[in-house]
Design an enzyme around this catalytic site. Structure first.
Site, PDB file in Angstrom:
ATOM      1  N   SER A  23       0.804  -0.969   0.152  1.00 49.77           N
ATOM      2  CA  SER A  23       0.012   0.101   0.028  1.00 49.77           C
ATOM      3  C   SER A  23       0.824   1.292  -0.036  1.00 49.77           C
ATOM      4  O   SER A  23       0.406   2.491  -0.096  1.00 49.77           O
ATOM      5  CB  SER A  23      -1.039  -0.087   1.207  1.00 49.77           C
ATOM      6  N   ASN A 110      -1.977  -2.519  13.136  1.00 50.54           N
ATOM      7  CA  ASN A 110      -3.438  -2.330  13.173  1.00 50.54           C
ATOM      8  C   ASN A 110      -3.746  -1.069  13.944  1.00 50.54           C
ATOM      9  O   ASN A 110      -4.830  -0.368  13.481  1.00 50.54           O
ATOM     10  CB  ASN A 110      -4.320  -3.598  13.672  1.00 50.54           C
ATOM     11  N   THR A 155     -38.800  27.872 -10.223  1.00 54.50           N
ATOM     12  CA  THR A 155     -39.108  26.360  -9.405  1.00 54.50           C
ATOM     13  C   THR A 155     -39.507  25.855 -10.781  1.00 54.50           C
ATOM     14  O   THR A 155     -40.098  26.495 -12.031  1.00 54.50           O
ATOM     15  CB  THR A 155     -40.429  26.536  -8.776  1.00 54.50           C
ATOM     16  N   HIS A 156     -38.940  24.552 -11.023  1.00 50.57           N
ATOM     17  CA  HIS A 156     -39.235  23.642 -12.267  1.00 50.57           C
ATOM     18  C   HIS A 156     -38.595  24.416 -13.391  1.00 50.57           C
ATOM     19  O   HIS A 156     -38.826  24.044 -14.667  1.00 50.57           O
ATOM     20  CB  HIS A 156     -40.820  23.607 -12.754  1.00 50.57           C
ATOM     21  N   SER A 277     -12.975  26.319 -27.774  1.00 50.64           N
ATOM     22  CA  SER A 277     -13.282  25.067 -28.602  1.00 50.64           C
ATOM     23  C   SER A 277     -12.077  24.861 -29.550  1.00 50.64           C
ATOM     24  O   SER A 277     -11.641  25.867 -30.452  1.00 50.64           O
ATOM     25  CB  SER A 277     -14.552  24.966 -29.081  1.00 50.64           C
ATOM     26  N   LYS A 283     -16.695  29.881 -29.401  1.00 46.34           N
ATOM     27  CA  LYS A 283     -16.992  29.197 -27.904  1.00 46.34           C
ATOM     28  C   LYS A 283     -16.119  29.788 -26.626  1.00 46.34           C
ATOM     29  O   LYS A 283     -14.982  30.058 -26.866  1.00 46.34           O
ATOM     30  CB  LYS A 283     -16.784  27.727 -28.086  1.00 46.34           C
ATOM     31  N   ASN A 285     -16.248  28.090 -23.150  1.00 53.87           N
ATOM     32  CA  ASN A 285     -16.888  27.132 -22.425  1.00 53.87           C
ATOM     33  C   ASN A 285     -16.571  27.082 -20.644  1.00 53.87           C
ATOM     34  O   ASN A 285     -15.478  27.436 -20.416  1.00 53.87           O
ATOM     35  CB  ASN A 285     -16.446  25.664 -23.038  1.00 53.87           C
ATOM     36  N   GLU A 290     -18.237  22.576 -15.333  1.00 48.98           N
ATOM     37  CA  GLU A 290     -18.303  21.236 -15.921  1.00 48.98           C
ATOM     38  C   GLU A 290     -17.751  20.188 -14.958  1.00 48.98           C
ATOM     39  O   GLU A 290     -18.489  19.342 -14.630  1.00 48.98           O
ATOM     40  CB  GLU A 290     -18.499  21.205 -17.150  1.00 48.98           C
ATOM     41  N   TYR A 317      -9.212  -6.331  12.447  1.00 46.48           N
ATOM     42  CA  TYR A 317      -8.693  -5.809  11.278  1.00 46.48           C
ATOM     43  C   TYR A 317      -8.902  -7.128  10.148  1.00 46.48           C
ATOM     44  O   TYR A 317      -8.525  -8.225  10.550  1.00 46.48           O
ATOM     45  CB  TYR A 317      -7.374  -5.329  11.547  1.00 46.48           C
ATOM     46  N   GLN A 322      -7.361  -1.891   4.132  1.00 44.45           N
ATOM     47  CA  GLN A 322      -6.264  -1.129   3.275  1.00 44.45           C
ATOM     48  C   GLN A 322      -6.894  -0.232   2.385  1.00 44.45           C
ATOM     49  O   GLN A 322      -6.497   0.757   1.838  1.00 44.45           O
ATOM     50  CB  GLN A 322      -5.221  -2.038   2.958  1.00 44.45           C
ATOM     51  N   LYS A 325      -7.979   3.773   2.191  1.00 44.76           N
ATOM     52  CA  LYS A 325      -7.302   4.738   1.917  1.00 44.76           C
ATOM     53  C   LYS A 325      -7.610   5.461   0.652  1.00 44.76           C
ATOM     54  O   LYS A 325      -7.508   6.610   0.478  1.00 44.76           O
ATOM     55  CB  LYS A 325      -5.812   4.646   2.378  1.00 44.76           C
TER      56      LYS A 325
HETATM   57  N1  ARG Z   1      -1.043  -1.330   5.068  1.00 43.55           N
HETATM   58  C1  ARG Z   1      -1.941  -1.796   5.824  1.00 43.55           C
HETATM   59  C2  ARG Z   1      -3.442  -0.935   5.949  1.00 43.55           C
HETATM   60  O1  ARG Z   1      -3.363   0.155   5.383  1.00 43.55           O
HETATM   61  C3  ARG Z   1      -1.481  -1.520   7.409  1.00 43.55           C
HETATM   62  C4  ARG Z   1      -2.116  -2.646   8.513  1.00 43.55           C
HETATM   63  C5  ARG Z   1      -1.733  -3.951   8.273  1.00 43.55           C
HETATM   64  N2  ARG Z   1      -1.911  -4.799   9.085  1.00 43.55           N
HETATM   65  C6  ARG Z   1      -1.946  -6.044   9.117  1.00 43.55           C
HETATM   66  N3  ARG Z   1      -2.302  -6.894  10.046  1.00 43.55           N
HETATM   67  N4  ARG Z   1      -1.750  -6.615   7.977  1.00 43.55           N
HETATM   68  O2  ARG Z   1      -4.162  -1.436   6.355  1.00 43.55           O
END
Ligand code: ARG
Length: 456
Positions: A23, A110, A155-156, A277, A283, A285, A290, A317, A322, A325
């Site tokens: 990760s 964790n 409205t509408h 454009s 144009k 734009n 958008e 966990y 993971q 993120k």
């Molecule tokens: N890279 C892991 C995550 O983002 C970190 C935690 C990993 N923990 C484990 N027991 N493998 O969740």
């Protein structure tokens, strides 16, 4: 190379599996928070006599140096590492030797990752809040100039009643104050420390979780260690606040797009927030608006992705987590990108009051005022409403408007009409006499502006 956790297995992982598992490409952005958390943890370990003071001193100094080198770019991230936590710990051990291996006492990745995300999101939420303040200021700068600028309210998407441009813009300001509230609210519940929950069950060491929590600026600790490591509600809450914020930006964008079309021409966007454009030379734009509207879909997707990742995983966990993120980081990046371009686009757009007024003069948007006029003379509103409907139909059939209809014609529909009818349906009066609290009158706009200023 064998993994740090080699032991139970030989630590050799298939190359593709290893890449798949890693990760660090996305979690390396949390390096500051990871170091911050580790420093608090190491300090507590020494304070509680769990590791030697000298070891903690080495750890703190080593971490400080790593932080400095990461900030300056002299220490490149090793993308072969499993994640940012492993990378920093390995780098620390490389630099300070055995003391580095003691940092992970009474801790697990964790609780480490859980604390990192909370710290990271807390910082980012503050950044987004400041950007929202800038947006409110941009809206205020326009609202203050257009307290008397009359436009049709819809409205509408049908012309409904006259309003001021300030009143319309301030409606968006209200939404963004609530967005700020939602973000702050999410942070409030997020601000509890999972550090010390360890893998899931706590630890046999006599740790002081309150000490690390207060060192990291948390309001308290997660009271259940299983919950501490498996809770990602705060990601869902923040994403949901972001999704709502994007929905507001998207509605605003939609109006900016409509207003800048030739069909409306209520505003002209500054050239710096438009594009041309490649084929049509005429144009201009509204791409920025958008794109903000388009990017709203991404953030909704991030929220759905997060909810879906969480829905089936048992306590505590699981590696699925993971995946939290990328969703939350993408949402943050998207929201910040949008909030970088949107406020100056609003601050620099030029309203075209003549066109707004012209649009307001068509479409019988003062018909309600005409009905109110009769109702105030004692005619029941429903009856007045019906009479006015007939008068509007008469105007359409005779290609005229309410303002130009002779009094004699008015009186042929209802004898109670008098000369003052023309004042009652004058658009400026229609706006100014909407005196109810929160209505479109100027005093209310001023009150709203005052509220937003205080809010900022
Ligand atoms: N890279 C892991 C995550 O983002 C970190 C935690 C990993 N923990 C484990 N027991 N493998 O969740």
């Amino acid at each position: 190379m064998a993994k740090m956790w080699a032991g139970r297995t030989d630590g050799q992982v298939d190359k593709h599996a290893d890449d798949f598992n890693s990760s660090i490409h996305f979690d390396s952005r949390m390096f500051r928070q990871d170091i911050q958390g580790s420093m608090a943890h190491a300090t507590m370990l020494a304070a509680k006599g769990i590791i030697e003071k000298e070891d903690t001193d080495k750890i703190l100094q080593g971490l400080e140096e790593i932080l400095r080198d990461l900030e300056s770019g002299t220490l490149p991230i090793d993308f072969a590492a499993e994640d940012i936590h492993m990378f920093i710990e390995a780098e620390l051990t490389k630099r300070i030797g055995d003391a580095g291996k003691k940092l992970h006492t009474a801790r697990s990745r964790n609780d480490q990752v859980a604390v990192d995300i909370r710290l990271y999101l807390r910082d980012e939420a503050q950044g987004v809040t400041e950007m929202l303040q800038a947006l409110l200021k941009a809206i205020l700068s326009q609202a203050e100039q257009h307290k008397e600028t009359i436009m049709p309210g819809y409205t509408h998407l049908q012309r409904a009643q006259p309003i001021t441009f300030a009143h319309h813009l301030l409606a968006y300001a209200m939404m963004f104050t609530r967005d700020m509230g939602r973000i702050q609210d999410a942070v409030k519940r997020m601000n509890y420390s999972p550090l010390g929950c360890c893998a899931l069950a706590g630890t046999t060491y006599n740790t002081d979780r309150m000490m690390t929590a207060s060192a990291l600026g948390f309001d308290g600790i997660c009271l259940n260690s299983i919950d501490g490591v498996s809770d990602r509600d705060f990601c869902v809450e923040l994403l949901s606040a972001f999704a709502t914020l994007m929905m507001h930006l998207s509605r605003f964008s939609e109006e900016v797009i409509l207003w800048s079309s030739w069909e409306f021409k209520f505003i002209e966007l500054d050239d710096s927030y438009t594009t041309g454009s490649s084929i049509m030379p005429q144009k201009k734009n509204p791409d920025i608006a958008e794109l903000v509207r388009g990017k709203t879909g991404r953030v909704y997707g991030d929220l759905m992705g997060m909810l879906t990742v969480l829905k089936g995983i048992p306590l505590a966990y699981n590696k699925d987590m993971q995946e939290d993120k990328e969703s939350i980081f993408d949402a943050i990046d998207t929201v910040k990108q949008c909030l970088t371009v949107f406020p100056p686009m609003i601050a620099t757009m030029k309203a075209i009051p003549e066109n707004m007024l012209r649009a307001a003069q068509k479409g019988f948007i003062n018909a309600t005022d005409l009905a109110d006029y009769l109702a105030k003379k004692g005619i029941p509103f429903r009856a007045a409403y019906k009479t006015v409907g007939q008068i509007v139909a008469y105007c359409i059939a005779n290609n005229t408007v309410l303002e130009e209809l002779p009094l004699s014609v008015y009186q042929s529909f209802e004898p109670q009409f008098e000369e003052d009818i023309y004042d009652a349906i004058d658009l400026k009066n229609c706006v100014e006499t909407r005196i109810s609290a929160g209505g479109t009158n100027q005093a209310s706009a001023e009150e709203q502006i005052k509220y937003i200023k205080q809010f900022i």
